[in-house]
Design a protein around this motif. Structure first.
Motif, PDB file in Angstrom:
ATOM      1  N   ILE A 145       8.765   8.584  52.099  1.00 48.49           N
ATOM      2  CA  ILE A 145       9.481   8.853  53.343  1.00 48.49           C
ATOM      3  C   ILE A 145       8.801   8.113  54.484  1.00 48.49           C
ATOM      4  CG2 ILE A 145      10.265  10.649  54.948  1.00 48.49           C
ATOM      5  CD1 ILE A 145      10.116  12.618  52.561  1.00 48.49           C
ATOM      6  N   PRO A 146       9.490   7.137  55.091  1.00 43.28           N
ATOM      7  CA  PRO A 146       8.902   6.424  56.226  1.00 43.28           C
ATOM      8  C   PRO A 146       8.684   7.382  57.406  1.00 43.28           C
ATOM      9  CG  PRO A 146      10.859   5.287  55.425  1.00 43.28           C
ATOM     10  CD  PRO A 146      10.794   6.617  54.730  1.00 43.28           C
ATOM     11  N   PRO A 147       7.612   7.198  58.189  1.00 41.73           N
ATOM     12  CA  PRO A 147       7.315   8.114  59.290  1.00 41.73           C
ATOM     13  C   PRO A 147       8.363   8.105  60.408  1.00 41.73           C
ATOM     14  CG  PRO A 147       5.784   6.277  59.288  1.00 41.73           C
ATOM     15  CD  PRO A 147       6.622   6.161  58.045  1.00 41.73           C
ATOM     16  N   ASP A 148       9.092   7.016  60.555  1.00 40.66           N
ATOM     17  CA  ASP A 148      10.097   6.925  61.626  1.00 40.66           C
ATOM     18  C   ASP A 148      11.480   7.369  61.163  1.00 40.66           C
ATOM     19  OD1 ASP A 148      10.402   4.780  59.922  1.00 40.66           O
ATOM     20  OD2 ASP A 148      10.960   3.378  61.504  1.00 40.66           O
ATOM     21  N   CYS A 149      11.545   8.088  60.076  1.00 41.41           N
ATOM     22  CA  CYS A 149      12.803   8.554  59.495  1.00 41.41           C
ATOM     23  C   CYS A 149      13.249   9.828  60.217  1.00 41.41           C
ATOM     24  CB  CYS A 149      12.568   8.834  58.019  1.00 41.41           C
ATOM     25  SG  CYS A 149      13.871   8.299  56.962  1.00 41.41           S
ATOM     26  N   LYS A 150      14.052   9.686  61.248  1.00 36.75           N
ATOM     27  CA  LYS A 150      14.501  10.834  62.025  1.00 36.75           C
ATOM     28  C   LYS A 150      16.018  10.987  61.882  1.00 36.75           C
ATOM     29  CE  LYS A 150      10.832  10.380  65.486  1.00 36.75           C
ATOM     30  NZ  LYS A 150       9.813  10.604  64.581  1.00 36.75           N
ATOM     31  N   ILE A 151      16.454  12.243  61.795  1.00 38.35           N
ATOM     32  CA  ILE A 151      17.878  12.514  61.641  1.00 38.35           C
ATOM     33  C   ILE A 151      18.363  13.432  62.748  1.00 38.35           C
ATOM     34  CG2 ILE A 151      17.991  12.141  59.148  1.00 38.35           C
ATOM     35  CD1 ILE A 151      17.669  15.153  58.767  1.00 38.35           C
ATOM     36  N   TYR A 152      19.668  13.402  62.981  1.00 39.93           N
ATOM     37  CA  TYR A 152      20.315  14.273  63.951  1.00 39.93           C
ATOM     38  C   TYR A 152      21.037  15.350  63.154  1.00 39.93           C
ATOM     39  CZ  TYR A 152      23.411  15.967  67.574  1.00 39.93           C
ATOM     40  OH  TYR A 152      24.075  16.777  68.448  1.00 39.93           O
ATOM     41  N   CYS A 153      20.567  16.605  63.276  1.00 39.56           N
ATOM     42  CA  CYS A 153      21.162  17.675  62.472  1.00 39.56           C
ATOM     43  C   CYS A 153      20.670  19.033  62.940  1.00 39.56           C
ATOM     44  CB  CYS A 153      20.800  17.484  61.013  1.00 39.56           C
ATOM     45  SG  CYS A 153      19.033  17.671  60.707  1.00 39.56           S
ATOM     46  N   ASN A 154      21.266  20.062  62.367  1.00 39.31           N
ATOM     47  CA  ASN A 154      20.780  21.427  62.523  1.00 39.31           C
ATOM     48  C   ASN A 154      19.636  21.581  61.527  1.00 39.31           C
ATOM     49  OD1 ASN A 154      20.506  24.224  61.544  1.00 39.31           O
ATOM     50  ND2 ASN A 154      22.130  24.649  63.027  1.00 39.31           N
ATOM     51  N   ARG A 155      18.424  21.733  62.045  1.00 39.15           N
ATOM     52  CA  ARG A 155      17.232  21.757  61.196  1.00 39.15           C
ATOM     53  C   ARG A 155      17.300  22.814  60.099  1.00 39.15           C
ATOM     54  NH1 ARG A 155      12.583  24.290  63.561  1.00 39.15           N
ATOM     55  NH2 ARG A 155      12.522  25.609  61.759  1.00 39.15           N
ATOM     56  N   VAL A 156      17.731  24.011  60.425  1.00 41.52           N
ATOM     57  CA  VAL A 156      17.767  25.104  59.446  1.00 41.52           C
ATOM     58  C   VAL A 156      18.753  24.782  58.321  1.00 41.52           C
ATOM     59  CG1 VAL A 156      18.302  27.547  59.116  1.00 41.52           C
ATOM     60  CG2 VAL A 156      17.036  26.814  61.148  1.00 41.52           C
ATOM     61  N   ALA A 157      19.895  24.235  58.661  1.00 42.05           N
ATOM     62  CA  ALA A 157      20.891  23.885  57.637  1.00 42.05           C
ATOM     63  C   ALA A 157      20.340  22.840  56.675  1.00 42.05           C
ATOM     64  CB  ALA A 157      22.170  23.385  58.296  1.00 42.05           C
ATOM     65  N   ILE A 158      19.686  21.822  57.213  1.00 43.13           N
ATOM     66  CA  ILE A 158      19.165  20.757  56.364  1.00 43.13           C
ATOM     67  C   ILE A 158      17.988  21.271  55.523  1.00 43.13           C
ATOM     68  CG2 ILE A 158      18.184  18.428  56.326  1.00 43.13           C
ATOM     69  CD1 ILE A 158      21.287  18.872  57.187  1.00 43.13           C
ATOM     70  N   GLU A 159      17.174  22.151  56.097  1.00 42.06           N
ATOM     71  CA  GLU A 159      16.111  22.765  55.299  1.00 42.06           C
ATOM     72  C   GLU A 159      16.700  23.496  54.097  1.00 42.06           C
ATOM     73  OE1 GLU A 159      13.899  25.311  57.928  1.00 42.06           O
ATOM     74  OE2 GLU A 159      12.793  23.637  58.806  1.00 42.06           O
ATOM     75  N   GLN A 160      17.789  24.211  54.297  1.00 36.49           N
ATOM     76  CA  GLN A 160      18.425  24.944  53.201  1.00 36.49           C
ATOM     77  C   GLN A 160      18.939  23.989  52.126  1.00 36.49           C
ATOM     78  OE1 GLN A 160      18.405  28.341  52.694  1.00 36.49           O
ATOM     79  NE2 GLN A 160      16.947  28.093  54.353  1.00 36.49           N
ATOM     80  N   ILE A 161      19.499  22.866  52.546  1.00 34.25           N
ATOM     81  CA  ILE A 161      19.975  21.864  51.581  1.00 34.25           C
ATOM     82  C   ILE A 161      18.805  21.337  50.764  1.00 34.25           C
ATOM     83  CG2 ILE A 161      20.993  19.567  51.307  1.00 34.25           C
ATOM     84  CD1 ILE A 161      22.677  20.174  53.835  1.00 34.25           C
ATOM     85  N   THR A 202      20.830  11.644  40.399  1.00 40.14           N
ATOM     86  CA  THR A 202      20.420  11.398  41.774  1.00 40.14           C
ATOM     87  C   THR A 202      21.423  12.075  42.693  1.00 40.14           C
ATOM     88  OG1 THR A 202      19.377   9.283  41.290  1.00 40.14           O
ATOM     89  CG2 THR A 202      20.044   9.653  43.566  1.00 40.14           C
ATOM     90  N   ILE A 203      20.915  12.879  43.601  1.00 38.52           N
ATOM     91  CA  ILE A 203      21.755  13.490  44.617  1.00 38.52           C
ATOM     92  C   ILE A 203      21.349  12.858  45.931  1.00 38.52           C
ATOM     93  CG2 ILE A 203      22.438  15.609  45.787  1.00 38.52           C
ATOM     94  CD1 ILE A 203      21.997  17.048  43.139  1.00 38.52           C
ATOM     95  N   LYS A 204      22.309  12.230  46.580  1.00 40.41           N
ATOM     96  CA  LYS A 204      22.067  11.487  47.822  1.00 40.41           C
ATOM     97  C   LYS A 204      22.630  12.256  48.999  1.00 40.41           C
ATOM     98  CE  LYS A 204      23.318   7.019  49.816  1.00 40.41           C
ATOM     99  NZ  LYS A 204      24.005   5.746  49.486  1.00 40.41           N
ATOM    100  N   LEU A 205      21.761  12.595  49.933  1.00 45.08           N
ATOM    101  CA  LEU A 205      22.137  13.292  51.157  1.00 45.08           C
ATOM    102  C   LEU A 205      22.063  12.277  52.288  1.00 45.08           C
ATOM    103  CD1 LEU A 205      22.623  15.817  52.954  1.00 45.08           C
ATOM    104  CD2 LEU A 205      20.145  16.204  52.860  1.00 45.08           C
ATOM    105  N   SER A 206      23.191  11.989  52.923  1.00 46.42           N
ATOM    106  CA  SER A 206      23.254  11.037  54.032  1.00 46.42           C
ATOM    107  C   SER A 206      23.499  11.807  55.322  1.00 46.42           C
ATOM    108  CB  SER A 206      24.394  10.036  53.834  1.00 46.42           C
ATOM    109  OG  SER A 206      24.284   9.390  52.597  1.00 46.42           O
ATOM    110  N   LEU A 207      22.679  11.541  56.341  1.00 44.41           N
ATOM    111  CA  LEU A 207      22.798  12.207  57.641  1.00 44.41           C
ATOM    112  C   LEU A 207      22.670  11.179  58.751  1.00 44.41           C
ATOM    113  CD1 LEU A 207      20.436  15.114  56.711  1.00 44.41           C
ATOM    114  CD2 LEU A 207      22.868  15.361  57.169  1.00 44.41           C
ATOM    115  N   LEU A 208      23.271  11.476  59.910  1.00 46.74           N
ATOM    116  CA  LEU A 208      23.217  10.565  61.041  1.00 46.74           C
ATOM    117  C   LEU A 208      21.783  10.360  61.495  1.00 46.74           C
ATOM    118  CD1 LEU A 208      26.252  11.827  63.131  1.00 46.74           C
ATOM    119  CD2 LEU A 208      26.132   9.812  61.660  1.00 46.74           C
ATOM    120  N   LYS A 209      21.461   9.114  61.781  1.00 42.28           N
ATOM    121  CA  LYS A 209      20.124   8.772  62.246  1.00 42.28           C
ATOM    122  C   LYS A 209      19.913   9.365  63.634  1.00 42.28           C
ATOM    123  CE  LYS A 209      17.118   4.819  62.945  1.00 42.28           C
ATOM    124  NZ  LYS A 209      17.011   3.380  62.888  1.00 42.28           N
ATOM    125  N   GLY A 210      18.739   9.956  63.856  1.00 44.00           N
ATOM    126  CA  GLY A 210      18.440  10.616  65.130  1.00 44.00           C
ATOM    127  C   GLY A 210      17.687   9.742  66.088  1.00 44.00           C
TER     128      GLY A 210
END
Length: 143
Positions: free
Chosen positions: A19-35, A135-143
Protein backbone atom coordinates in the motif's frame (compact mmCIF):
# COMPACT_ATOMS: atom_id res chain seq x y z
CA UNK A 1 8.10 4.56 -0.74
CA UNK A 2 5.27 2.01 -0.52
CA UNK A 3 4.37 0.30 2.70
CA UNK A 4 5.27 -3.32 2.27
CA UNK A 5 4.52 -5.55 5.17
CA UNK A 6 3.75 -9.01 6.26
CA UNK A 7 1.56 -9.82 9.23
CA UNK A 8 1.20 -13.29 10.70
CA UNK A 9 -2.40 -14.04 11.52
CA UNK A 10 -4.61 -16.76 12.94
CA UNK A 11 -4.01 -20.37 11.88
CA UNK A 12 -0.60 -19.65 10.32
CA UNK A 13 -2.06 -17.45 7.59
CA UNK A 14 0.00 -14.62 6.19
CA UNK A 15 -1.19 -11.19 5.11
CA UNK A 16 1.05 -9.20 2.77
CA UNK A 17 0.37 -5.51 2.32
CA UNK A 18 1.47 -3.43 -0.66
CA UNK A 19 0.00 0.00 0.00
CA UNK A 20 1.63 3.27 -1.11
CA UNK A 21 1.66 5.92 1.67
CA UNK A 22 -0.11 8.51 -0.52
CA UNK A 23 -3.06 6.19 -1.16
CA UNK A 24 -5.98 8.29 0.07
CA UNK A 25 -9.65 7.69 -0.64
CA UNK A 26 -12.85 9.70 -0.29
CA UNK A 27 -15.38 7.64 1.67
CA UNK A 28 -17.25 6.98 4.88
CA UNK A 29 -14.45 5.52 7.00
CA UNK A 30 -16.67 3.20 9.05
CA UNK A 31 -18.33 1.73 5.95
CA UNK A 32 -15.01 1.01 4.27
CA UNK A 33 -13.61 -0.49 7.48
CA UNK A 34 -16.56 -2.89 7.50
CA UNK A 35 -15.89 -3.87 3.88
CA UNK A 36 -12.20 -4.48 4.54
CA UNK A 37 -12.93 -6.48 7.70
CA UNK A 38 -15.47 -8.65 5.86
CA UNK A 39 -13.17 -9.27 2.88
CA UNK A 40 -10.26 -10.18 5.17
CA UNK A 41 -12.45 -12.42 7.34
CA UNK A 42 -13.78 -14.23 4.25
CA UNK A 43 -10.25 -14.81 2.95
CA UNK A 44 -8.93 -16.01 6.32
CA UNK A 45 -11.87 -18.40 6.77
CA UNK A 46 -11.30 -19.77 3.26
CA UNK A 47 -7.61 -20.26 3.96
CA UNK A 48 -8.36 -22.41 7.01
CA UNK A 49 -9.45 -25.10 4.50
CA UNK A 50 -6.14 -25.23 2.61
CA UNK A 51 -2.59 -26.32 3.35
CA UNK A 52 -0.48 -23.91 5.39
CA UNK A 53 1.96 -23.10 2.59
CA UNK A 54 -0.85 -21.51 0.53
CA UNK A 55 -2.43 -19.45 3.32
CA UNK A 56 -1.57 -16.05 1.90
CA UNK A 57 -3.78 -12.99 1.59
CA UNK A 58 -2.23 -10.27 -0.53
CA UNK A 59 -3.74 -6.79 -0.19
CA UNK A 60 -2.54 -4.48 -2.92
CA UNK A 61 -3.51 -0.82 -3.37
CA UNK A 62 -2.82 1.32 -6.44
CA UNK A 63 -4.18 4.25 -8.42
CA UNK A 64 -6.46 3.33 -11.30
CA UNK A 65 -8.93 4.95 -13.67
CA UNK A 66 -12.61 4.21 -13.16
CA UNK A 67 -14.13 2.56 -16.20
CA UNK A 68 -17.55 3.80 -15.11
CA UNK A 69 -16.92 7.47 -14.35
CA UNK A 70 -13.49 8.34 -15.81
CA UNK A 71 -12.52 9.61 -12.34
CA UNK A 72 -9.31 8.82 -10.54
CA UNK A 73 -9.78 5.99 -8.13
CA UNK A 74 -7.82 3.89 -5.71
CA UNK A 75 -8.13 0.15 -6.13
CA UNK A 76 -7.68 -2.27 -3.26
CA UNK A 77 -7.25 -5.87 -4.34
CA UNK A 78 -7.64 -8.80 -1.96
CA UNK A 79 -6.18 -11.99 -3.45
CA UNK A 80 -6.06 -15.41 -1.84
CA UNK A 81 -5.99 -19.11 -2.66
CA UNK A 82 -9.20 -21.12 -2.66
CA UNK A 83 -9.91 -24.55 -1.23
CA UNK A 84 -10.49 -27.19 -3.90
CA UNK A 85 -14.15 -27.44 -2.87
CA UNK A 86 -14.62 -23.69 -3.39
CA UNK A 87 -12.82 -23.18 -6.70
CA UNK A 88 -15.69 -24.79 -8.65
CA UNK A 89 -18.23 -22.14 -7.59
CA UNK A 90 -19.50 -19.60 -10.11
CA UNK A 91 -17.95 -16.32 -8.93
CA UNK A 92 -20.84 -14.32 -10.39
CA UNK A 93 -22.96 -15.72 -7.53
CA UNK A 94 -20.71 -14.37 -4.77
CA UNK A 95 -22.37 -10.95 -4.25
CA UNK A 96 -25.89 -12.42 -4.65
CA UNK A 97 -27.83 -12.20 -1.37
CA UNK A 98 -28.32 -15.51 0.45
CA UNK A 99 -25.79 -17.38 -1.73
CA UNK A 100 -23.00 -18.81 0.39
CA UNK A 101 -20.43 -21.59 0.38
CA UNK A 102 -20.01 -21.42 4.15
CA UNK A 103 -21.56 -24.07 6.36
CA UNK A 104 -22.90 -21.48 8.81
CA UNK A 105 -22.98 -18.47 6.48
CA UNK A 106 -26.07 -16.44 5.60
CA UNK A 107 -24.83 -15.09 2.29
CA UNK A 108 -25.18 -11.40 3.09
CA UNK A 109 -21.57 -10.29 3.67
CA UNK A 110 -20.49 -9.55 0.10
CA UNK A 111 -23.94 -8.28 -0.82
CA UNK A 112 -23.76 -5.71 1.98
CA UNK A 113 -20.16 -4.86 1.04
CA UNK A 114 -21.25 -4.23 -2.54
CA UNK A 115 -24.00 -1.83 -1.38
CA UNK A 116 -21.64 -0.02 1.01
CA UNK A 117 -19.07 0.42 -1.76
CA UNK A 118 -21.70 1.77 -4.16
CA UNK A 119 -23.02 4.22 -1.53
CA UNK A 120 -19.47 5.55 -1.26
CA UNK A 121 -19.04 6.03 -5.01
CA UNK A 122 -17.15 2.79 -5.45
CA UNK A 123 -17.64 -0.72 -6.65
CA UNK A 124 -16.62 -4.29 -6.00
CA UNK A 125 -15.55 -6.66 -8.76
CA UNK A 126 -14.65 -10.31 -8.41
CA UNK A 127 -12.08 -12.07 -10.58
CA UNK A 128 -10.69 -15.54 -10.61
CA UNK A 129 -7.16 -15.21 -12.07
CA UNK A 130 -6.80 -19.00 -11.87
CA UNK A 131 -8.91 -21.92 -10.65
CA UNK A 132 -6.98 -21.80 -7.39
CA UNK A 133 -7.23 -18.08 -6.63
CA UNK A 134 -9.76 -15.32 -6.20
CA UNK A 135 -9.32 -11.54 -6.31
CA UNK A 136 -11.87 -9.11 -4.96
CA UNK A 137 -11.24 -5.58 -6.20
CA UNK A 138 -12.63 -2.63 -4.26
CA UNK A 139 -12.48 0.64 -6.22
CA UNK A 140 -13.11 3.95 -4.43
CA UNK A 141 -12.79 7.61 -5.41
CA UNK A 142 -9.35 9.04 -4.82
CA UNK A 143 -9.31 11.49 -1.90
Amino acid sequence: MPILGSINSVAMSEIKLSIPPDCKIYCNRVAIEQIVINLCRNALEEMEKIETSRRLLHINAYECQSTKTDKETICLEFTNYLASSTNKIDITEYPTPYKTNKEKGVGLGLSICKKLAERNGGRIEIFQPSREMITIKLSLLKG
